[in-house]
Design an enzyme around this catalytic site. Structure first.
Site, PDB file in Angstrom:
ATOM      1  N   GLU A 176     -44.594  59.891 113.439  1.00  0.00           N
ATOM      2  CA  GLU A 176     -43.173  59.895 113.070  1.00  0.00           C
ATOM      3  C   GLU A 176     -42.353  60.904 113.876  1.00  0.00           C
ATOM      4  OE1 GLU A 176     -41.706  57.853 110.396  1.00  0.00           O
ATOM      5  OE2 GLU A 176     -43.549  56.752 110.786  1.00  0.00           O
ATOM      6  N   HIS A 252     -40.869  62.432 104.883  1.00  0.00           N
ATOM      7  CA  HIS A 252     -41.147  63.229 106.082  1.00  0.00           C
ATOM      8  C   HIS A 252     -41.184  64.704 105.697  1.00  0.00           C
ATOM      9  CE1 HIS A 252     -39.256  59.879 108.719  1.00  0.00           C
ATOM     10  NE2 HIS A 252     -40.557  59.821 108.828  1.00  0.00           N
ATOM     11  N   CYS A 371     -32.282  65.140 110.383  1.00  0.00           N
ATOM     12  CA  CYS A 371     -32.738  63.829 110.851  1.00  0.00           C
ATOM     13  C   CYS A 371     -31.990  63.388 112.100  1.00  0.00           C
ATOM     14  CB  CYS A 371     -32.531  62.761 109.775  1.00  0.00           C
ATOM     15  SG  CYS A 371     -33.734  62.804 108.430  1.00  0.00           S
TER      16      CYS A 371
END
Length: 448
Positions: A176, A252, A371
């Site tokens: 990720e 995450h 993000c």
């Protein structure tokens, strides 16, 4: 002359098809706002305003281009035929869930674009980039090839930069990117400790793992990235997320922890084996103490942390030296989180300032300030060798604002995504953007 070092924040530019399809199982905010009408123009302008604000604070700030959406090429691979308009109509009619996935604007969250290791950490002294394969979500698994193209166009000089192909497209190597990667260092140009946070072991099912939501990052993927980047055991730590917090919506690591220089700001429920792993981090970091700033559950619950994205904040050190949290306005609007932040800056730790930014269009889709950016530590020679047209300036901000005003729609409903005119609008916008940023032909439609 003394070499200078910077941490450059490359923010993802929100794409013209920014929409709320609720595609991300395990991401509470994404699911909660599914099917709502979005505003691509507002989202892009909010992102640009944050970039400009950090530039005005003296930070080195860059721009990372979005992906082409809808992804016609993915639909053709899945058997939809005809003109582009016919492909859109057939997919939207016959397979609406797949169609919504290929329209995702998720590349705006560039923390997932790649993992980056600075030259001070790597065996060959180059900056290394590996695009994330994002295999856990179909809509995100469409990104790595174009992400790699864009990063190569931004960091092209082979003397300074090395690019790797994304890991095999398989859940055993689910990667990720920087959303599960934190780097601690004394100064950005000094060798640091790279912390890879993973959710599960892919090849050992006896190890702890979440039960409700998927663990998107595997230990094996993290180890592969470290090998590719020429890292050693001396500057690498593998840290497992607490499976229970993944099941509470912490998809995450950057939703529950953030680091900068010698500070790791985290929730007490974030990790497994916390004490042992923090001792390893400190031992590998060296003599300078690492500030492990723990937020207790009775100060801020996991639920409040996830809903406000308290930890999905950017932790930065501007030129004035005052370590600052860049937080979404949701943190200011939540009384418990606001009270915690007011007390945090009064305590004995390096974080002394909080700045709030409105990124609601991104927050509703499940991504906060952290993000939206990919951190790239560069020295002045490497910065000079990077594509200068992707670095924020007053002129670039004005050009990109005008570009958004010209090409983006005010509102976009999920049903609008099947409109062939939207595809043409998006391609026209992206073609012009690659000229502004001087990226060359990075998109498939430009290469046909």
């Amino acid at each position: 002359m003394t070499m200078q070092h910077f941490e450059v924040n490359y923010d993802g530019l929100v794409g013209p098809t920014h929409n709320y399809a609720g595609l991300s199982f395990g991401n509470v905010a994404s699911l909660a706002n599914a099917k709502a009408t979005s505003s691509p123009k507002s989202a892009a302008l909010q992102g640009l305003m944050k970039m400009k604000a950090l530039h005005d604070m003296g930070m080195k700030q860059g721009v990372l281009a979005p992906q082409e959406r809808p992804d016609i090429y993915a639909l053709r691979r899945l058997g939809f035929t005809g003109t582009d308009g016919e492909v859109l109509y057939k997919a939207a009619t016959e397979a609406p869930a797949i169609f919504q996935a290929v329209c995702s604007a998720s590349s705006m969250w560039t923390a997932n674009a790649a993992t980056v290791s600075p030259s001070a950490d790597t065996a060959n002294g180059k900056v290394h980039f590996t695009p994330a394969n994002l295999t856990n979500k179909f809509h995100r698994s469409l990104e790595p090839v174009t992400s790699g193209n864009i990063l190569k166009a931004m960091f092209a000089h082979e003397r300074y930069f090395e690019h790797h192909t994304h890991l095999p497209d398989n859940e055993h190597f689910g990667d990720e990117g920087a959303a599960n990667h934190t780097r601690l260092c004394e100064q950005y140009g000094h060798a640091g400790v790279e912390i890879f946070t993973y959710g599960r072991c892919a090849f050992d099912s006896t190890q702890p793992a979440p039960r409700k939501f998927p663990a998107r990052q595997t230990l094996e993927a993290s180890q592969a990235i470290a090998r590719l980047h020429g890292l050693t055991d001396d500057n690498t730590v593998y840290l497992q997320q607490n499976p229970d917090v993944i099941d509470q919506g912490v998809f995450h690591n950057d939703v529950i922890a953030v680091g900068n220089q010698n500070v790791l700001f985290y929730h007490e429920q974030a990790f497994r084996d916390t004490e042992q792993k923090f001792a390893e981090i400190q031992q590998k970091f060296g003599d300078t103490p690492v500030h492990f700033i723990e937020v207790k559950t009775d100060e801020v619950s996991v639920q409040d942390a996830v809903s406000t994205y308290l930890f999905n904040t950017q932790l930065i050190t501007p030129p004035d030296g005052i370590m600052t949290l860049i937080a979404p306005t949701e943190c200011e609007e939540n009384p418990r989180v606001k009270a915690y932040l007011e007390s945090l800056v009064q305590r004995d730790n390096p974080i002394k300032r909080v700045e709030f930014f409105d990124v609601k269009q991104s927050m509703r889709n499940g991504g906060g300030p952290a993000c939206l950016r990919l951190r790239v530590a560069l020295n002045d020679e490497e910065l000079k060798a990077a594509n200068p047209n992707c670095l924020m300036s007053d002129d670039l901000y004005q050009r990109l604002t005008q570009w958004v005003d010209k090409h983006y729609r005010e509102e976009l409903a999920v049903n609008d995504l099947r409109d062939p005119a939207l595809l043409e609008e998006s391609r026209s916008a992206l073609d012009e953007l690659t000229q502004i940023l001087k990226l060359g032909s990075v998109y498939p439609f430009q290469q046909d």
